[in-house]
Design a protein around this motif. Sequence first.
Motif, PDB file in Angstrom:
ATOM      1  N   ALA A  71       0.808  -1.223   0.000  1.00 26.30           N
ATOM      2  CA  ALA A  71       0.000   0.000   0.000  1.00 26.30           C
ATOM      3  C   ALA A  71       0.845   1.278   0.000  1.00 26.30           C
ATOM      4  CB  ALA A  71      -0.930  -0.004   1.216  1.00 26.30           C
ATOM      5  N   LEU A  72       2.150   1.143  -0.136  1.00 25.00           N
ATOM      6  CA  LEU A  72       2.977   2.355  -0.217  1.00 25.00           C
ATOM      7  C   LEU A  72       2.941   2.888  -1.652  1.00 25.00           C
ATOM      8  CD1 LEU A  72       6.185   1.347   1.825  1.00 25.00           C
ATOM      9  CD2 LEU A  72       4.395   2.968   2.502  1.00 25.00           C
ATOM     10  N   GLY A  73       2.967   4.208  -1.774  1.00 29.84           N
ATOM     11  CA  GLY A  73       3.068   4.806  -3.096  1.00 29.84           C
ATOM     12  C   GLY A  73       4.435   4.489  -3.698  1.00 29.84           C
ATOM     13  N   PRO A  74       4.585   4.713  -4.998  1.00 31.47           N
ATOM     14  CA  PRO A  74       5.848   4.340  -5.663  1.00 31.47           C
ATOM     15  C   PRO A  74       7.079   4.998  -5.029  1.00 31.47           C
ATOM     16  CG  PRO A  74       4.169   4.910  -7.266  1.00 31.47           C
ATOM     17  CD  PRO A  74       3.587   5.227  -5.939  1.00 31.47           C
ATOM     18  N   ALA A  75       6.968   6.297  -4.720  1.00 27.89           N
ATOM     19  CA  ALA A  75       8.134   7.001  -4.170  1.00 27.89           C
ATOM     20  C   ALA A  75       8.458   6.478  -2.770  1.00 27.89           C
ATOM     21  CB  ALA A  75       7.860   8.508  -4.134  1.00 27.89           C
ATOM     22  N   ASP A  76       7.432   6.322  -1.952  1.00 29.21           N
ATOM     23  CA  ASP A  76       7.646   5.793  -0.599  1.00 29.21           C
ATOM     24  C   ASP A  76       8.191   4.366  -0.646  1.00 29.21           C
ATOM     25  OD1 ASP A  76       6.748   8.148   0.429  1.00 29.21           O
ATOM     26  OD2 ASP A  76       4.731   7.420   0.936  1.00 29.21           O
ATOM     27  N   ARG A  77       7.705   3.609  -1.587  1.00 32.53           N
ATOM     28  CA  ARG A  77       8.169   2.221  -1.715  1.00 32.53           C
ATOM     29  C   ARG A  77       9.670   2.203  -2.040  1.00 32.53           C
ATOM     30  NH1 ARG A  77       5.987  -3.065  -2.534  1.00 32.53           N
ATOM     31  NH2 ARG A  77       7.815  -4.377  -2.774  1.00 32.53           N
ATOM     32  N   ARG A  78      10.087   3.098  -2.919  1.00 30.44           N
ATOM     33  CA  ARG A  78      11.527   3.141  -3.269  1.00 30.44           C
ATOM     34  C   ARG A  78      12.360   3.516  -2.054  1.00 30.44           C
ATOM     35  NH1 ARG A  78       9.598   5.141  -8.192  1.00 30.44           N
ATOM     36  NH2 ARG A  78       9.771   7.308  -7.486  1.00 30.44           N
ATOM     37  N   ARG A  79      11.876   4.508  -1.301  1.00 30.62           N
ATOM     38  CA  ARG A  79      12.624   4.934  -0.110  1.00 30.62           C
ATOM     39  C   ARG A  79      12.684   3.809   0.919  1.00 30.62           C
ATOM     40  NH1 ARG A  79       9.775  10.133   1.979  1.00 30.62           N
ATOM     41  NH2 ARG A  79      11.291   9.922   3.661  1.00 30.62           N
ATOM     42  N   ALA A  80      11.543   3.125   1.099  1.00 34.57           N
ATOM     43  CA  ALA A  80      11.504   2.030   2.076  1.00 34.57           C
ATOM     44  C   ALA A  80      12.439   0.905   1.653  1.00 34.57           C
ATOM     45  CB  ALA A  80      10.068   1.517   2.220  1.00 34.57           C
ATOM     46  N   ASP A  81      12.421   0.563   0.371  1.00 35.75           N
ATOM     47  CA  ASP A  81      13.268  -0.533  -0.108  1.00 35.75           C
ATOM     48  C   ASP A  81      14.745  -0.182   0.030  1.00 35.75           C
ATOM     49  OD1 ASP A  81      11.160  -2.169  -0.640  1.00 35.75           O
ATOM     50  OD2 ASP A  81      11.042  -1.677  -2.772  1.00 35.75           O
ATOM     51  N   ALA A  82      15.069   1.086  -0.217  1.00 35.98           N
ATOM     52  CA  ALA A  82      16.466   1.509  -0.080  1.00 35.98           C
ATOM     53  C   ALA A  82      16.914   1.362   1.371  1.00 35.98           C
ATOM     54  CB  ALA A  82      16.616   2.956  -0.548  1.00 35.98           C
ATOM     55  N   HIS A  83      16.022   1.729   2.298  1.00 34.93           N
ATOM     56  CA  HIS A  83      16.378   1.593   3.716  1.00 34.93           C
ATOM     57  C   HIS A  83      16.480   0.115   4.104  1.00 34.93           C
ATOM     58  CE1 HIS A  83      16.502   2.584   8.027  1.00 34.93           C
ATOM     59  NE2 HIS A  83      15.749   1.501   8.163  1.00 34.93           N
TER      60      HIS A  83
END
Lengths: 194, 224
Positions: free
Chosen positions: B17-29
Motif C-alpha cells: 500500500a505504499l506509493g511508488p516514491a515511498d516504496r523506493r525509499r523504504a526498499d532503499a532503507h
Amino acid sequence: VSLSVPVPLERTADADLELARRHLAGDETAFEEVYRRHSELVYNLCRRLAPSAADALDLAQDVFLRIHRHLGRFAGRSTLKTWIYRVAVNQCRSRLGRRLPPTEPLEDRLGRGDRWPAPGPDPEQDAARAEQGRRLEEALARVPMRFRAAVVLRDVEGLSYEEIAGILGVPSGTVRSRIARGREALRIALGESA
Amino acid sequence: MSVHLAVDWLSAHVDGALGPADRRRADAHLAECAECRTRLEGLRVVAAALGDLPREATPRALDLVVAPRRPLRLGRPAAGPRRPPALAATPLLVPFAGIVAITVILLALAALRLPGWPAGDSAPSAPRKLDLRAMPPDGGAPTLAWWRVDGRLFGRTGSLWREVEGPAKPPRPASPAERRAILAARPELAALRSTATWEVVWKGERLRLELAASAAAPEAQEER
C-alpha cells in the motif's frame, strides 16, 4: 438501455435494498435470507474479535437481533455486507471494548519482539502451525479492540483499507495506522511467547 | 543505523500500500537495515498467520435461536427435520426418526442452557445471555424462544422476533393460588414436570413459577 449480460440479482445493491424493503413490510423470509447468507461471516468475525467461542456466540446473537431490528433502515449507502460488518464490529466494540485488560504502550516495547519464528521447511511445521494458531488467538484477544478490529478485517476478512474505513467510520490513513499497530502488537506478543 | 522505518510504513509495505516514491525509499532503507528487515518479516508472518486461521461453520446453537422456520413449541410435537422420501416410505423407521428428532432437540436445548432461569430470588446477573423460557405474551401461542439483550426481552411469535417487554424487573414468586390458576390455564406447563423454575406473564405481571412437585407443598399447607 438494457444490460446484455445479466447481473446476478443477489449481488446487486438493488437486491440488498429489496431485502430491507421486504423486511420492513413484514416479510419474514427477508431476514431468513440475510441470516442464511451472512451467519457464517458474522460468527467468524465475532469469533476473532471475542476472547472465547461462548462470547462469540452471544455476540453473534446480539448482532442478528440488531440486524433484525434495524434492517428496515438500511438505506443502501453501502452494500448490505458492509452494513452487517459495521453492525457486528460496533456490537463487539461496545460489548468487549471495556472488558480488555490494560495494555502496555507499544512504544515502550518496540524492537523487543523479534523472536517470532520465520516460516521454514521444518518437518514439524504442521504441529507448530497449530500451536502458532492457538498462541495467535490468545495474543489477538489481548490487542486493544480498535487495533484488533482493523487487523481482523484486513488479515482475516481480507478487506481493503477503503472498505475497512467505511466499516469503522474512520479515514483510510487511520485504518493503515491501526492495522500496523495491531500487527506490531501481535508480532511482539508472539515473539515474547515463543 | 539509528533511524528505522515507522511501523506504519512496514505494515503498509506488507500490504503493498505504499506509493511508488515511498516504496523506493523504504526498499532503499531495508536493503541496508537488518533490524527493519526482521520487523518487516515479522509483520508479514503475523498477517499470513491471521489469514490462515481456520473459519468455523455457524454453530448449531446460533441456527437454532436465530434462524426462523424452526419454531419450538411447548405442548406440541416439535417439527423435526423433513424426512427424505426413502425414509418416509419405510414405516418401521418412522418411530426411530422421531426418537432421533426428539434427542436432537433435547441436546440442542441442553446446549442452550435450558432451563435458563436459575432457582433464586433475583434476575440473572448476565441478562444479555441467551434465555429460553416459556412466557407466552398476550395469551398467544406458547413459544420456546426468548432473547434478552440489554435487559430488554424479545420473543418469537411464529418466526417473527419482537420486543415483548421493556427493561426487566425481577419477577416475584407466584403465590399458591396464582400457581394453581396458571397451571389450570396452561396445562402444557404442568405437563413439563420439570424441576426448573419458569417465568410466566400472568395478568400483566412477570412471575416465577416452580414446576417441581415439591413446589406444591406450601399449597397443600395453605389448603389445610
